[in-house]
Design a protein around this motif. Structure first.
Motif, PDB file in Angstrom:
ATOM      1  N   GLN A  61       0.958  -1.169  -0.057  1.00  0.00           N
ATOM      2  CA  GLN A  61      -0.168  -0.068  -0.067  1.00  0.00           C
ATOM      3  C   GLN A  61       0.772   1.383  -0.219  1.00  0.00           C
ATOM      4  N   ASP A  62       0.676   2.032  -1.133  1.00  0.00           N
ATOM      5  CA  ASP A  62       1.356   3.384  -1.129  1.00  0.00           C
ATOM      6  C   ASP A  62       0.585   4.498  -0.837  1.00  0.00           C
ATOM      7  N   ALA A  63       1.218   5.523  -0.201  1.00  0.00           N
ATOM      8  CA  ALA A  63       0.455   6.664   0.076  1.00  0.00           C
ATOM      9  C   ALA A  63      -0.117   7.294  -1.185  1.00  0.00           C
ATOM     10  N   THR A  64       0.700   7.192  -2.329  1.00  0.00           N
ATOM     11  CA  THR A  64       0.202   7.894  -3.565  1.00  0.00           C
ATOM     12  C   THR A  64      -1.272   7.271  -3.896  1.00  0.00           C
ATOM     13  N   PHE A  65      -1.569   6.196  -3.653  1.00  0.00           N
ATOM     14  CA  PHE A  65      -2.867   5.377  -4.049  1.00  0.00           C
ATOM     15  C   PHE A  65      -3.957   6.039  -3.457  1.00  0.00           C
ATOM     16  N   GLU A  66      -3.547   6.691  -2.191  1.00  0.00           N
ATOM     17  CA  GLU A  66      -4.783   7.277  -1.381  1.00  0.00           C
ATOM     18  C   GLU A  66      -5.611   8.321  -2.269  1.00  0.00           C
ATOM     19  N   PHE A  67      -4.830   8.959  -3.152  1.00  0.00           N
ATOM     20  CA  PHE A  67      -5.524  10.101  -4.178  1.00  0.00           C
ATOM     21  C   PHE A  67      -6.415   9.571  -4.789  1.00  0.00           C
ATOM     22  N   GLU A  68      -6.195   8.475  -5.475  1.00  0.00           N
ATOM     23  CA  GLU A  68      -7.186   8.027  -6.511  1.00  0.00           C
ATOM     24  C   GLU A  68      -8.362   7.391  -5.939  1.00  0.00           C
ATOM     25  N   ARG A  69      -8.350   7.216  -4.608  1.00  0.00           N
ATOM     26  CA  ARG A  69      -9.753   6.631  -3.844  1.00  0.00           C
ATOM     27  C   ARG A  69     -10.764   7.373  -4.075  1.00  0.00           C
ATOM     28  N   ILE A 121       5.690   6.302 -10.782  1.00  0.00           N
ATOM     29  CA  ILE A 121       6.504   5.582 -11.932  1.00  0.00           C
ATOM     30  C   ILE A 121       8.007   5.132 -11.408  1.00  0.00           C
ATOM     31  N   ALA A 122       8.488   6.220 -10.549  1.00  0.00           N
ATOM     32  CA  ALA A 122       9.963   5.869 -10.099  1.00  0.00           C
ATOM     33  C   ALA A 122      10.123   4.668  -9.087  1.00  0.00           C
ATOM     34  N   HIS A 135      10.971  -0.830  -7.678  1.00  0.00           N
ATOM     35  CA  HIS A 135      10.470  -2.081  -7.288  1.00  0.00           C
ATOM     36  C   HIS A 135      10.784  -3.323  -8.329  1.00  0.00           C
ATOM     37  N   HIS A 136      10.448  -2.936  -9.560  1.00  0.00           N
ATOM     38  CA  HIS A 136      10.857  -4.014 -10.489  1.00  0.00           C
ATOM     39  C   HIS A 136      12.350  -4.199 -10.516  1.00  0.00           C
TER      40      HIS A 136
END
Length: 166
Positions: free
Chosen positions: A65-73, A101-102, A107-108
């Motif tokens: 869970q990344d904090a950036t995903f919070e904005f899309e909720r 993206i970074a 991660h990859h």
């Protein structure tokens, strides 16, 4: 219309789809398909079943869970419109995309690091086994700088010397 999450695999359940199981204590379990329902009835742990989201998160296969995903909720409550907030949000979205993206690239890269090392070791092992195919044994004897740092025994040299003596 409400989108639910499958209790077992964490995938999205759309309205009119899936199975609902209600336990005696009135706890509701929702499943996206019969596969998840059957695994639940077999008392399998989703964290130990490789195809579930819980397993992938636990073993570092997916981004956690990344904090950036919070904005899309999606938010169900209405928001007051403010021009300054909207401008700042649009600027922040661009920055958030760059950060996401970074992070995905990092991660990859971390996930592929062991694979790269394994391939390198495999290539070195193959070269060690077939060094006599790359250079002739007589050339290897004349110029020792052509050999690998690891000593490679060439069995053909001894058989050639025996033939010459006879």
């Amino acid at each position: 219309m409400r989108l639910e999450k499958c209790w077992f695999c964490s995938s999205t359940i759309y309205p009119g789809h899936g199975i609902q199981f209600v336990r005696n204590d009135a706890k509701i379990f929702r499943f996206c398909r019969s596969k998840c329902h059957k695994n639940f009835k077999m008392k399998r742990n989703p964290r130990k079943v490789k195809w579930t989201k819980a397993y992938r998160r636990l073993h570092g296969k997916d981004m956690t869970q990344d904090a950036t995903f919070e904005f899309e909720r999606k938010r169900n409550r209405p928001e007051r419109f403010d021009k300054n907030v909207t401008e700042n949000t649009l600027k922040a979205i661009k920055k958030i995309d760059k950060v996401r993206i970074a992070r995905e690239a990092a991660h990859h890269k971390n996930r592929m690091r062991p694979e790269k090392l394994r391939k390198q070791k495999e290539a070195v092992r193959e070269l060690e086994q077939g060094i006599h195919l790359v250079k002739a044994p007589s050339v290897l004897q004349q110029d020792p700088s052509l050999t690998l740092p690891i000593k490679v025994k060439v069995s053909q040299q001894k058989s050639e010397e025996n033939r010459m003596e006879e």
